[in-house]
Write a protein that holds these residues in place. Sequence first.
Motif, PDB file in Angstrom:
ATOM      1  N   ASP A   1      -4.596  -9.433 -28.341  1.00 14.16           N
ATOM      2  CA  ASP A   1      -4.944  -8.025 -28.164  1.00 14.16           C
ATOM      3  C   ASP A   1      -5.782  -7.462 -29.319  1.00 14.16           C
ATOM      4  OD1 ASP A   1      -2.960  -8.148 -30.060  1.00 14.16           O
ATOM      5  OD2 ASP A   1      -1.680  -6.620 -29.141  1.00 14.16           O
ATOM      6  N   THR A   2      -6.332  -8.340 -30.173  1.00 18.89           N
ATOM      7  CA  THR A   2      -7.190  -7.887 -31.264  1.00 18.89           C
ATOM      8  C   THR A   2      -8.469  -7.287 -30.695  1.00 18.89           C
ATOM      9  OG1 THR A   2      -6.355  -9.624 -32.733  1.00 18.89           O
ATOM     10  CG2 THR A   2      -8.440  -8.595 -33.341  1.00 18.89           C
ATOM     11  N   SER A   3      -8.855  -6.112 -31.185  1.00 15.82           N
ATOM     12  CA  SER A   3     -10.068  -5.444 -30.708  1.00 15.82           C
ATOM     13  C   SER A   3     -11.310  -6.100 -31.303  1.00 15.82           C
ATOM     14  CB  SER A   3     -10.055  -3.978 -31.097  1.00 15.82           C
ATOM     15  OG  SER A   3      -8.970  -3.318 -30.504  1.00 15.82           O
ATOM     16  N   TYR A   4     -12.411  -6.061 -30.545  1.00 11.97           N
ATOM     17  CA  TYR A   4     -13.691  -6.520 -31.088  1.00 11.97           C
ATOM     18  C   TYR A   4     -14.085  -5.611 -32.240  1.00 11.97           C
ATOM     19  CZ  TYR A   4     -14.675  -9.649 -27.124  1.00 11.97           C
ATOM     20  OH  TYR A   4     -14.663 -10.652 -26.206  1.00 11.97           O
ATOM     21  N   ASP A   5     -14.620  -6.193 -33.293  1.00 15.08           N
ATOM     22  CA  ASP A   5     -15.034  -5.428 -34.471  1.00 15.08           C
ATOM     23  C   ASP A   5     -16.164  -6.174 -35.168  1.00 15.08           C
ATOM     24  OD1 ASP A   5     -15.067  -3.463 -36.415  1.00 15.08           O
ATOM     25  OD2 ASP A   5     -13.485  -4.415 -37.604  1.00 15.08           O
TER      26      ASP A   5
END
Length: 199
Positions: free
Chosen positions: A191-195
């Motif tokens: 669930d890590t967001s794109y950054d």
Amino acid sequence: IMLNDPDIGINWDLNGEPILSSKDADDLHLKDIESPFYLRKKFWKLLVSGGACLIGSAVDRLAIERGHSVVNVDGLTYAVCLENTASVANNPNYAFEHADIRNRSTLDQIFAKHKPDGVMHLAAESRVDRSIDGPRDFIETNIVGTFNMPEASRAYWTQLTSPSDFRFHHISTDEVFGSLVEDPNSLFAEDTSYDTRSP
């Protein structure tokens, strides 16, 4: 060997059969339960884009080792080494297509020729410093080429009358997630967001 299906709490063997105790079997109507898509075919024919790169070649070798067929589609750019696939190159279940994913008509020909059951799209330009020094290759491959792959897959899938077990998987570079904090316990997760930090 068994795989757990968290959606319904059932373990499946690799032949797509549920592993149940006699009590579980009495409580469930097995005719109403469909095995997961990845267990419906014993052996897959996979089209792997970027299959001569470090990770793609590992996918090729593992798939062949497990009895699947692989069509390795690679443009053989700076980041590849065909020696990575030398151990499977003469396997009858392995085929290599020297092709550029930016060329849609070539992709259509490859799909028609090999008739894959699924696609694993790994082909991409990588390394942030290269994207700053020469962004055109990144735009053409990672955007246009990556647009071509699902479009060619969709056209092929439609010609097959849209089978429900055909799959397209896009395996993206880790660089879309940006940088980890300098904490050894910090990891990227599902669930890590794109950054992304690359312009």
